[in-house]
Design a protein around this motif. Structure first.
Motif, mmCIF file in Angstrom:
data_model
loop_
_atom_site.group_PDB
_atom_site.id
_atom_site.type_symbol
_atom_site.label_atom_id
_atom_site.label_comp_id
_atom_site.label_asym_id
_atom_site.label_seq_id
_atom_site.Cartn_x
_atom_site.Cartn_y
_atom_site.Cartn_z
ATOM 1 N N PHE A 80 35.826 63.134 32.196
ATOM 2 C CA PHE A 80 37.080 63.604 32.782
ATOM 3 C C PHE A 80 37.272 65.086 32.517
ATOM 4 C CE2 PHE A 80 37.793 59.050 32.477
ATOM 5 C CZ PHE A 80 38.281 58.784 33.755
ATOM 6 N N ARG A 81 38.100 65.690 33.312
ATOM 7 C CA ARG A 81 38.353 67.144 33.330
ATOM 8 C C ARG A 81 39.257 67.571 32.180
ATOM 9 N NH1 ARG A 81 43.601 67.442 35.187
ATOM 10 N NH2 ARG A 81 44.291 65.673 36.422
ATOM 11 N N THR B 38 49.397 62.521 30.114
ATOM 12 C CA THR B 38 49.734 61.109 29.919
ATOM 13 C C THR B 38 50.188 60.437 31.210
ATOM 14 O OG1 THR B 38 51.923 61.764 29.112
ATOM 15 C CG2 THR B 38 50.222 61.309 27.454
ATOM 16 N N ASP B 39 50.712 61.199 32.178
ATOM 17 C CA ASP B 39 51.048 60.620 33.488
ATOM 18 C C ASP B 39 49.797 60.225 34.250
ATOM 19 O OD1 ASP B 39 53.847 60.658 33.441
ATOM 20 O OD2 ASP B 39 53.896 62.767 34.010
ATOM 21 N N VAL B 40 48.706 60.934 34.035
ATOM 22 C CA VAL B 40 47.427 60.564 34.655
ATOM 23 C C VAL B 40 46.864 59.332 33.950
ATOM 24 C CG1 VAL B 40 45.023 61.307 34.982
ATOM 25 C CG2 VAL B 40 46.896 62.876 35.520
ATOM 26 N N ILE B 41 46.994 59.282 32.644
ATOM 27 C CA ILE B 41 46.463 58.144 31.884
ATOM 28 C C ILE B 41 47.197 56.867 32.269
ATOM 29 C CG2 ILE B 41 46.106 57.169 29.581
ATOM 30 C CD1 ILE B 41 45.893 60.155 28.597
ATOM 31 N N ILE B 42 48.520 56.889 32.267
ATOM 32 C CA ILE B 42 49.316 55.739 32.711
ATOM 33 C C ILE B 42 50.605 56.284 33.335
ATOM 34 C CG2 ILE B 42 50.375 55.331 30.437
ATOM 35 C CD1 ILE B 42 49.379 52.577 32.928
ATOM 36 N N GLU C 105 44.541 55.514 36.791
ATOM 37 C CA GLU C 105 44.649 55.264 38.231
ATOM 38 C C GLU C 105 44.782 56.551 39.045
ATOM 39 O OE1 GLU C 105 46.731 51.287 39.412
ATOM 40 O OE2 GLU C 105 48.131 52.942 39.794
ATOM 41 N N ALA C 106 45.532 57.508 38.526
ATOM 42 C CA ALA C 106 45.750 58.754 39.261
ATOM 43 C C ALA C 106 44.483 59.607 39.353
ATOM 44 C CB ALA C 106 46.873 59.565 38.611
ATOM 45 N N GLU C 107 43.583 59.438 38.426
ATOM 46 C CA GLU C 107 42.341 60.219 38.406
ATOM 47 C C GLU C 107 41.198 59.475 39.090
ATOM 48 O OE1 GLU C 107 40.559 63.879 37.252
ATOM 49 O OE2 GLU C 107 42.624 63.239 37.343
ATOM 50 N N ASP C 108 41.130 58.162 38.870
ATOM 51 C CA ASP C 108 40.097 57.312 39.457
ATOM 52 C C ASP C 108 40.720 55.936 39.688
ATOM 53 O OD1 ASP C 108 37.970 55.642 40.081
ATOM 54 O OD2 ASP C 108 36.718 56.272 38.408
ATOM 55 N N PRO C 109 41.144 55.643 40.916
ATOM 56 C CA PRO C 109 41.846 54.389 41.200
ATOM 57 C C PRO C 109 41.075 53.121 40.813
ATOM 58 C CG PRO C 109 42.012 55.875 43.067
ATOM 59 C CD PRO C 109 41.043 56.499 42.097
ATOM 60 N N GLU C 110 39.779 53.215 40.649
ATOM 61 C CA GLU C 110 38.968 52.045 40.315
ATOM 62 C C GLU C 110 38.543 52.005 38.842
ATOM 63 O OE1 GLU C 110 35.732 52.053 43.090
ATOM 64 O OE2 GLU C 110 37.087 52.077 44.812
#
Length: 166
Positions: free
Chosen positions: A11-12, A17-21, A40-45
């Motif tokens: 990851f970049r 924390t909003d990207v994490i959850i 989910e915000a960084e990689d939806p899968e």
């Protein structure tokens, strides 16, 4: 604490924390529900692909943003065994240790899919895929105990129980 070994997820810089959850999932107290939406915000899968024991390798300032403890909880319950980053937001670092998720400040050469082996006691990260080794500051015994016990609260309860039996 035993040696950890797992596949790298890269990851970049400045994963907050909003990207994490995302905040919309904070209404649940279920670690499994949180884990199902992690990153989910960084990689939806990501939540579907991450496996127990996998390791996140990131850039600078991992865990910046709000102080939500759910971020390291979601990562840990998704199966992440450790996070290696060039730096961490201080409150995220503390929250991760508190929930029993090892966070390691290091600049390691690793690509997504590489396999890392981490030994916190002797301070060694090995990239099994490339054969490169990285020396880190070994964790102090008390930190290893907290992590081995599954976090600060579990460690405290274990110490309290041990004290009452003496």
């Amino acid at each position: 604490m035993e040696t950890m070994e797992g596949k790298v997820w890269k990851f970049r810089d400045s994963i907050d924390t909003d990207v994490i959850i995302a905040g919309r999932y904070l209404r649940t107290f279920s670690p499994d529900d949180l884990a199902s939406h992690v990153m989910e915000a960084e990689d939806p899968e990501f939540a579907d692909k991450v496996q127990k024991g996998d390791i996140i390798v990131a850039g600078w300032n991992f865990g910046c943003g709000s102080s939500r403890e759910q971020a390291p909880v979601a990562l840990k319950h998704a199966g992440v065994s450790a996070i290696v980053a060039k730096s961490f937001a201080r409150i995220f670092y503390r929250n991760a240790i508190n929930v029993g998720l090892p966070v390691i400040i290091a600049d390691v050469e690793a690509q997504e899919g590489d396999v890392l082996r981490i030994n916190l006691e002797n301070g060694l990260i090995q990239n099994i895929t490339t054969g490169k080794n990285f020396q880190i500051q070994p964790f102090k015994d008390f930190m290893l105990e907290i992590l081995a016990d599954g976090g600060l609260v579990k460690h405290y309860l274990k110490e309290k129980e041990a004290g009452s039996t003496q």
